[in-house]
Design an enzyme around this catalytic site. Structure first.
Site, PDB file in Angstrom:
ATOM      1  N   GLY A  85       0.856  -1.189   0.000  1.00 19.83           N
ATOM      2  CA  GLY A  85       0.000   0.000   0.000  1.00 19.83           C
ATOM      3  C   GLY A  85       0.891   1.237   0.000  1.00 19.83           C
ATOM      4  N   LYS A 116      -0.985  -9.669  -0.897  1.00 20.19           N
ATOM      5  CA  LYS A 116      -1.913 -10.722  -1.336  1.00 20.19           C
ATOM      6  C   LYS A 116      -2.389 -10.493  -2.772  1.00 20.19           C
ATOM      7  CE  LYS A 116      -5.679  -8.713   1.339  1.00 20.19           C
ATOM      8  NZ  LYS A 116      -6.491  -8.935   2.505  1.00 20.19           N
ATOM      9  N   GLU A 132     -17.356  11.164   1.745  1.00 14.85           N
ATOM     10  CA  GLU A 132     -16.845  11.083   0.369  1.00 14.85           C
ATOM     11  C   GLU A 132     -17.670  10.081  -0.451  1.00 14.85           C
ATOM     12  OE1 GLU A 132     -12.479  10.490   0.456  1.00 14.85           O
ATOM     13  OE2 GLU A 132     -12.420  12.600  -0.136  1.00 14.85           O
ATOM     14  N   ALA A 175      -3.376   8.273   4.363  1.00 14.71           N
ATOM     15  CA  ALA A 175      -2.372   7.956   3.341  1.00 14.71           C
ATOM     16  C   ALA A 175      -1.182   8.907   3.501  1.00 14.71           C
ATOM     17  CB  ALA A 175      -2.984   8.110   1.951  1.00 14.71           C
ATOM     18  N   GLN A 176      -1.505  10.139   3.883  1.00 18.59           N
ATOM     19  CA  GLN A 176      -0.457  11.156   4.035  1.00 18.59           C
ATOM     20  C   GLN A 176       0.596  10.741   5.073  1.00 18.59           C
ATOM     21  OE1 GLN A 176      -0.463  15.605   5.668  1.00 18.59           O
ATOM     22  NE2 GLN A 176      -2.214  15.174   4.401  1.00 18.59           N
TER      23      GLN A 176
HETATM   24  C1  LIG Z   1     -12.663   5.873   0.838  1.00 22.48           C
HETATM   25  C2  LIG Z   1     -11.397   6.320   1.523  1.00 22.48           C
HETATM   26  C3  LIG Z   1     -10.936   7.607   1.323  1.00 22.48           C
HETATM   27  C4  LIG Z   1      -9.747   8.023   1.937  1.00 22.48           C
HETATM   28  N1  LIG Z   1      -9.313   9.294   1.698  1.00 22.48           N
HETATM   29  C5  LIG Z   1      -8.133   9.693   2.217  1.00 22.48           C
HETATM   30  C6  LIG Z   1      -7.605  10.992   1.899  1.00 22.48           C
HETATM   31  O1  LIG Z   1      -8.238  11.775   1.202  1.00 22.48           O
HETATM   32  N2  LIG Z   1      -6.392  11.326   2.405  1.00 22.48           N
HETATM   33  C7  LIG Z   1      -5.654  10.471   3.172  1.00 22.48           C
HETATM   34  O2  LIG Z   1      -4.529  10.818   3.563  1.00 22.48           O
HETATM   35  N3  LIG Z   1      -6.124   9.241   3.510  1.00 22.48           N
HETATM   36  C8  LIG Z   1      -7.345   8.829   3.055  1.00 22.48           C
HETATM   37  N4  LIG Z   1      -7.839   7.583   3.368  1.00 22.48           N
HETATM   38  C9  LIG Z   1      -7.070   6.712   4.299  1.00 22.48           C
HETATM   39  C10 LIG Z   1      -5.975   5.967   3.562  1.00 22.48           C
HETATM   40  O3  LIG Z   1      -6.506   5.318   2.424  1.00 22.48           O
HETATM   41  C11 LIG Z   1      -5.282   4.954   4.473  1.00 22.48           C
HETATM   42  O4  LIG Z   1      -4.843   5.628   5.623  1.00 22.48           O
HETATM   43  C12 LIG Z   1      -4.102   4.324   3.736  1.00 22.48           C
HETATM   44  O5  LIG Z   1      -4.590   3.539   2.672  1.00 22.48           O
HETATM   45  C13 LIG Z   1      -3.223   3.466   4.658  1.00 22.48           C
HETATM   46  O6  LIG Z   1      -2.115   3.060   3.909  1.00 22.48           O
HETATM   47  P1  LIG Z   1      -1.347   1.720   4.254  1.00 22.48           P
HETATM   48  O7  LIG Z   1      -0.172   1.650   3.331  1.00 22.48           O
HETATM   49  O8  LIG Z   1      -1.116   1.618   5.707  1.00 22.48           O
HETATM   50  O9  LIG Z   1      -2.358   0.527   3.933  1.00 22.48           O
HETATM   51  P2  LIG Z   1      -3.235   0.124   2.670  1.00 22.48           P
HETATM   52  O10 LIG Z   1      -3.383   1.226   1.711  1.00 22.48           O
HETATM   53  O11 LIG Z   1      -4.480  -0.461   3.273  1.00 22.48           O
HETATM   54  O12 LIG Z   1      -2.382  -1.049   2.005  1.00 22.48           O
HETATM   55  C14 LIG Z   1      -2.208  -2.294   2.640  1.00 22.48           C
HETATM   56  C15 LIG Z   1      -1.662  -3.301   1.654  1.00 22.48           C
HETATM   57  O13 LIG Z   1      -1.473  -4.528   2.357  1.00 22.48           O
HETATM   58  C16 LIG Z   1      -2.026  -5.613   1.608  1.00 22.48           C
HETATM   59  N5  LIG Z   1      -2.469  -6.632   2.570  1.00 22.48           N
HETATM   60  C17 LIG Z   1      -3.384  -6.480   3.536  1.00 22.48           C
HETATM   61  N6  LIG Z   1      -3.487  -7.616   4.268  1.00 22.48           N
HETATM   62  C18 LIG Z   1      -2.614  -8.486   3.740  1.00 22.48           C
HETATM   63  C19 LIG Z   1      -2.210  -9.819   4.084  1.00 22.48           C
HETATM   64  N7  LIG Z   1      -2.759 -10.475   5.106  1.00 22.48           N
HETATM   65  N8  LIG Z   1      -1.254 -10.417   3.344  1.00 22.48           N
HETATM   66  C20 LIG Z   1      -0.670  -9.775   2.297  1.00 22.48           C
HETATM   67  N9  LIG Z   1      -0.991  -8.506   1.937  1.00 22.48           N
HETATM   68  C21 LIG Z   1      -1.947  -7.870   2.660  1.00 22.48           C
HETATM   69  C22 LIG Z   1      -3.172  -5.006   0.815  1.00 22.48           C
HETATM   70  O14 LIG Z   1      -3.444  -5.772  -0.356  1.00 22.48           O
HETATM   71  C23 LIG Z   1      -2.599  -3.611   0.485  1.00 22.48           C
HETATM   72  O15 LIG Z   1      -1.891  -3.616  -0.712  1.00 22.48           O
HETATM   73  C24 LIG Z   1      -9.033   7.138   2.780  1.00 22.48           C
HETATM   74  C25 LIG Z   1      -9.498   5.837   2.985  1.00 22.48           C
HETATM   75  C26 LIG Z   1     -10.685   5.428   2.375  1.00 22.48           C
HETATM   76  C27 LIG Z   1     -11.172   4.011   2.585  1.00 22.48           C
END
Ligand SMILES: Cc1cc2nc3c(=O)[nH]c(=O)nc-3n(C[C@H](O)[C@H](O)[C@H](O)COP(=O)(O)OP(=O)(O)OC[C@H]3O[C@@H](n4cnc5c(N)ncnc54)[C@H](O)[C@@H]3O)c2cc1C
Length: 400
Positions: free
Chosen positions: A9, A32, A163, A313-314
């Site tokens: 992610g 995954k 949103e 995400a930020q």
């Molecule tokens: C609709 C929506 C709108 C949003 N808008 C904003 C915004 O405007 N600004 C902002 O900053 N944030 C926003 N967010 C929040 C942001 O999307 C999350 O905080 C961010 O995605 C977290 O990033 P991450 O890398 O921790 O995890 P993720 O983006 O969730 O990535 C996790 C990764 O791990 C993988 N994974 C998960 N479990 C497993 C497993 N067991 N085995 C192998 N792989 C696995 C997944 O496939 C994925 O690729 C929003 C969220 C949503 C749902």
């Protein structure tokens, strides 16, 4: 030196990008899926205003194969003592350093019926399934003329719920065409426990977004905690004093009340709350200096508010960059200053050409805010996928 990154992610790919610049280490990236998706656009896929392809790209596009091995596999457990990661297919992967970036999952808060009767929107598959479900319900309306098929309920009016509501308003034209009705006949509801919505924004700014949704026909039921989800029914407390319950029937019920970190965190025995580890100021798990926990599986304390920063995400991108930098410094026997974070602000979109939020100290709204929002999302894409993905996604055509 073997570095394993779990999750491709925002946090995981940002760490990968920085680590791939270094020599003398081998990286294994595990996800995954064989694609990265932009979780910040999931609501658009759920509403059908964007395709799942337009918010994802292949992980192999950002993997430098002479430095990184990509494994498509589902992580089930981390064994911190043995320094191994277990996958669902039985494989065991060894590591010297581990970066855990497994992201978020749907959180039911123990409310009965959520898993059985409400649709989650937490990854590309579940978001696409929401859209397919809505279209199927519209088709059913054609056949039955039962108004429940025209009703969509969003549970939760947090940032994500708001949103999603904006995107659903935009999607109404498509739904109406299938149902054979006018867009205004599609009934969009939102049920939310608290009265004060979007507390991260000033009252005036939050009202701007909420009033827009209302003027587009969205029915917001605030101060109504959801008590249960039954088949095609949301049960909520209608009156705080008498505790009287009410039922809202609808054939589409979408759950966006909140998220927790990956269940793998709890399954691996880390000290955690709702799938999040409170990390050290170098983003490592307490007692495990070789395990970085970043993104939505991490809780980073904000020294000013004494509460964890909201998961976004930020901050995930910033954590990914920091974890890589700290790891590389550690390998050289050096150290770097603790992780710090200053939010650049946040902007919520309500449909394709409206948004509102705060950037720096300034409040922004309307069309200019929607432009800023798209520019922020593009920057994230640039930080994970690079210029190639940005061009491939046609992101310069901001208004789709
Ligand atoms: C609709 C929506 C709108 C949003 N808008 C904003 C915004 O405007 N600004 C902002 O900053 N944030 C926003 N967010 C929040 C942001 O999307 C999350 O905080 C961010 O995605 C977290 O990033 P991450 O890398 O921790 O995890 P993720 O983006 O969730 O990535 C996790 C990764 O791990 C993988 N994974 C998960 N479990 C497993 C497993 N067991 N085995 C192998 N792989 C696995 C997944 O496939 C994925 O690729 C929003 C969220 C949503 C749902």
């Amino acid at each position: 030196m073997e570095v394993v990154i779990l999750g491709a992610g925002y946090a995981g790919l940002r760490a990968l990008k920085a680590l791939q610049k270094a020599d003398d280490l081998h990286i294994t990236l595990i996800d995954k899926n064989d694609y990265h998706y932009e979780a910040t656009d999931l609501h658009e896929v759920a509403a059908g205003t964007q395709t799942k392809e337009s918010i994802s790209y292949l992980i192999e596009d950002v993997v430098e194969s002479h430095k990184t091995t990509f494994i498509k596999g589902e992580v089930t457990k981390i064994d911190a003592e043995k320094q191994t990661v277990l996958l669902a297919d039985g494989k065991e992967i060894n590591y010297n350093y581990l970066i855990v970036a497994l992201g978020f999952e749907s959180e039911s808060f123990g409310i009965a019926g959520v898993e059985e009767f409400a649709l989650p929107m937490v990854n590309v598959e579940t978001a696409a399934a929401v859209h397919q479900h809505i279209l199927a319900m519209m088709q059913k309306y054609q056949e039955t003329k039962d108004e429940n098929y025209l009703k969509i309920v969003v549970c939760g009016a947090g940032f994500t719920g708001i949103e999603l509501l904006g995107a659903l308003v935009e999607g109404r034209k498509e739904y109406a065409q299938i149902a054979g009705v006018k867009p205004e006949d599609i009934q969009i509801y939102c049920v939310e426990a608290v009265d004060h919505l979007l507390p991260m924004f000033s009252e005036k700014l939050a009202a701007y977004g909420i009033d827009h949704l209302k003027s587009w026909g969205v029915q917001l039921l605030t101060g109504k905690p959801i008590k249960e989800i039954k088949a095609d029914t949301v049960v909520y407390q209608d009156d705080a004093e008498t505790k009287a319950l009410k039922e809202l029937t609808a054939k589409t019920i979408i759950w966006t009340t909140g998220v927790s970190g990956s269940h793998v965190i709890g399954a691996s025995g880390f000290e955690q709350r709702r799938g999040r580890v409170t990390v050290t100021d170098h983003l490592t798990a307490p007692d495990h200096e070789n395990i970085y926990v970043i993104g939505d599986v991490s809780a980073v304390m904000d020294a000013t508010s004494k509460r964890p920063y909201p998961t976004t995400a930020q901050i995930s991108l910033k954590m990914g960059h920091y974890a890589a930098k700290h790891l590389l410094a550690t390998l050289k026997g050096q150290t770097i200053a603790p992780f710090t974070f200053k939010s650049l602000g946040s902007v919520a979109s309500i449909g394709n050409s409206h948004a509102f939020g705060v950037v720096g100290a300034a409040e922004v709204k309307g069309y200019p805010a929607s432009f800023i929002k798209k520019a922020i999302l593009d920057r994230s894409l640039l930080e994970t996928g690079g210029i190639k993905e940005m061009l491939a996604k046609g992101r310069f055509d901001l208004y789709h």
